[in-house]
Design a protein around this motif. Structure first.
Motif, PDB file in Angstrom:
ATOM      1  N   SER A   1       0.916  -1.303  -0.103  1.00 30.10           N
ATOM      2  CA  SER A   1       0.009  -0.146  -0.056  1.00 30.10           C
ATOM      3  C   SER A   1       0.842   1.211   0.054  1.00 30.10           C
ATOM      4  O   SER A   1       0.390   2.207  -0.470  1.00 30.10           O
ATOM      5  CB  SER A   1      -0.975   0.041   1.153  1.00 30.10           C
ATOM      6  OG  SER A   1      -0.099   0.031   2.510  1.00 30.10           O
ATOM      7  N   ASP A   2       1.799   1.154   0.724  1.00 28.43           N
ATOM      8  CA  ASP A   2       2.934   2.503   0.664  1.00 28.43           C
ATOM      9  C   ASP A   2       3.376   2.451  -0.914  1.00 28.43           C
ATOM     10  O   ASP A   2       3.547   3.626  -1.293  1.00 28.43           O
ATOM     11  CB  ASP A   2       4.061   1.956   1.445  1.00 28.43           C
ATOM     12  CG  ASP A   2       3.742   2.292   3.123  1.00 28.43           C
ATOM     13  OD1 ASP A   2       2.560   2.780   3.227  1.00 28.43           O
ATOM     14  OD2 ASP A   2       4.400   1.856   3.876  1.00 28.43           O
TER      15      ASP A   2
ATOM     16  N   VAL B   1       5.125  12.528   0.751  1.00 30.71           N
ATOM     17  CA  VAL B   1       4.734  11.250   1.133  1.00 30.71           C
ATOM     18  C   VAL B   1       4.919  10.838   2.459  1.00 30.71           C
ATOM     19  O   VAL B   1       5.676  11.485   3.016  1.00 30.71           O
ATOM     20  CB  VAL B   1       5.347  10.114   0.076  1.00 30.71           C
ATOM     21  CG1 VAL B   1       5.057  10.322  -1.122  1.00 30.71           C
ATOM     22  CG2 VAL B   1       6.979  10.308   0.225  1.00 30.71           C
ATOM     23  N   SER B   2       4.582   9.839   3.134  1.00 26.42           N
ATOM     24  CA  SER B   2       4.728   9.547   4.432  1.00 26.42           C
ATOM     25  C   SER B   2       5.959   8.898   4.596  1.00 26.42           C
ATOM     26  O   SER B   2       6.690   8.354   3.575  1.00 26.42           O
ATOM     27  CB  SER B   2       3.668   8.639   5.048  1.00 26.42           C
ATOM     28  OG  SER B   2       3.794   7.449   4.360  1.00 26.42           O
ATOM     29  N   GLN B   3       6.640   9.000   5.982  1.00 20.69           N
ATOM     30  CA  GLN B   3       8.181   8.056   6.103  1.00 20.69           C
ATOM     31  C   GLN B   3       8.129   6.486   5.853  1.00 20.69           C
ATOM     32  O   GLN B   3       8.775   6.056   5.013  1.00 20.69           O
ATOM     33  CB  GLN B   3       8.497   8.378   7.421  1.00 20.69           C
ATOM     34  CG  GLN B   3       8.870   9.837   7.712  1.00 20.69           C
ATOM     35  CD  GLN B   3       9.805   9.925   9.038  1.00 20.69           C
ATOM     36  OE1 GLN B   3      10.114   8.968   9.501  1.00 20.69           O
ATOM     37  NE2 GLN B   3       9.951  11.152   9.310  1.00 20.69           N
ATOM     38  N   GLY B   4       6.763   6.301   5.961  1.00 19.65           N
ATOM     39  CA  GLY B   4       6.456   4.766   5.541  1.00 19.65           C
ATOM     40  C   GLY B   4       6.673   4.380   4.150  1.00 19.65           C
ATOM     41  O   GLY B   4       7.569   3.588   3.706  1.00 19.65           O
TER      42      GLY B   4
ATOM     43  N   LEU C   1      10.054   3.251  -0.570  1.00 19.32           N
ATOM     44  CA  LEU C   1      10.614   3.642  -1.875  1.00 19.32           C
ATOM     45  C   LEU C   1      11.950   3.532  -1.911  1.00 19.32           C
ATOM     46  O   LEU C   1      12.871   3.099  -2.966  1.00 19.32           O
ATOM     47  CB  LEU C   1      10.231   5.257  -2.273  1.00 19.32           C
ATOM     48  CG  LEU C   1       8.857   5.437  -2.663  1.00 19.32           C
ATOM     49  CD1 LEU C   1       8.597   7.137  -2.945  1.00 19.32           C
ATOM     50  CD2 LEU C   1       8.372   4.825  -4.079  1.00 19.32           C
ATOM     51  N   SER C   2      12.688   3.689  -0.627  1.00 19.33           N
ATOM     52  CA  SER C   2      14.149   3.564  -0.530  1.00 19.33           C
ATOM     53  C   SER C   2      14.425   2.007  -0.690  1.00 19.33           C
ATOM     54  O   SER C   2      15.432   1.537  -1.521  1.00 19.33           O
ATOM     55  CB  SER C   2      14.574   3.793   0.792  1.00 19.33           C
ATOM     56  OG  SER C   2      14.314   5.253   1.057  1.00 19.33           O
TER      57      SER C   2
END
Length: 289
Positions: free
Chosen positions: A70-71, A257-260, A265-266
């Motif tokens: 979902s992220d 975007v959120s940190q999650g 993405l990282s």
């Protein structure tokens, strides 16, 4: 020379054959064909490897696996991912159009000319990406000689920034492959009456195929991971210039975007980098060694 003080080496002709080394004292030592590594080098080598791997392990540990999909598929993440892939593909295609000819010219130039051209191509690799962004801004900015084009802070600016930092990877990979193949096959084709265009199409480019594939893959990976030049020259506009690296940076500064999602993405960029390395290794000459 006596056996007590001399050094006797027996080296096998085949690959992987062991070497017998007799030093001044003690019994003979058998080491691999790769050479003898002193034991005291193992500790600093392990420390260096851990320094590279532990931060990545820490990143993986922070991934929220339950919400990973979902992220990655959130609207902001999809937007940044799509922009990165689209601009990276466009930059890679343009790099191939100009980079492969440049690599051929360097590989087939006289030694001094080739050394000069190779040094010029390498400059963006040793420059901080921010400097590249400043240079592009001064060239294409409002007060620059090409300011009339209005490129800064547009999607086209992202592509130009990616080309600037990624082009050397493709050129050097192709040029290195061509330089290692030599010119014997091209001379043979010329002696049979082939034109220069035919030699390029039928001999030179097929010989450079492994380097072209490796260079294209490395170029694409570098393009989608570009941050500094893009931030200065293209800005950080969601949906227009905000690529994955910029979205990650923005998330850890409390916006976008959120940190999650940024961690997800990282992880995606990390997986891409590993896949690139594996693909390049598969096309590298002598990979089986």
């Amino acid at each position: 020379m006596s056996a007590g003080r001399g050094l006797a080496r027996t080296v096998g002709a085949g690959r992987g054959v062991a070497r017998t080394v007799r030093a001044g004292r003690g019994s003979p030592r058998t080491v691999s064909a790769g050479g003898y590594v002193p034991r005291w080098l193992i500790a600093p080598a392990a420390a260096g490897l851990l320094f590279l791997l532990v931060p990545l392990t820490a990143l993986i540990a922070r991934v929220q696996w339950a919400t990973l999909w979902s992220d990655i598929t959130s609207p902001a993440a999809v937007e940044a991912l799509g922009l990165s892939l689209g601009t990276g593909a466009a930059a890679t295609a343009l790099c191939a159009v100009v980079g492969i000819p440049l690599a051929v010219v360097i590989a087939r130039s006289p030694a001094r000319v080739a050394a000069l051209l190779r040094a010029l191509v390498t400059v963006p690799l040793v420059l901080p990406p921010m400097v590249g962004g400043v240079a592009l801004l001064y060239l294409f900015g409002r007060s620059g000689p090409l300011g009339i084009l209005g490129l800064p802070f547009t999607t086209a600016a992202v592509v130009l920034a990616q080309i600037f930092v990624a082009l050397p990877f493709l050129v050097l990979a192709v040029e290195g492959t061509l330089r290692s193949t030599g010119v014997e096959f091209e001379r043979a084709a010329a002696s049979l009456g082939a034109s220069r265009a035919t030699i390029l199409r039928r001999v030179t480019l097929p010989l450079a195929a492994p380097g072209i594939v490796a260079g294209v893959v490395l170029c694409f990976a570098r393009a989608i991971g570009e941050f500094g030049a893009t931030a200065l020259f293209a800005g950080n506009r969601p949906g227009v210039t905000q690529t994955m690296p910029l979205a990650i940076y923005t998330a850890f500064n409390g916006a976008g975007v959120s940190q999650g999602t940024a961690v997800a993405l990282s992880l995606l960029l990390l997986v891409t980098a590993v896949a690139v390395l594996l693909l390049v290794r598969g096309w590298r000459p002598g990979v089986g060694r």
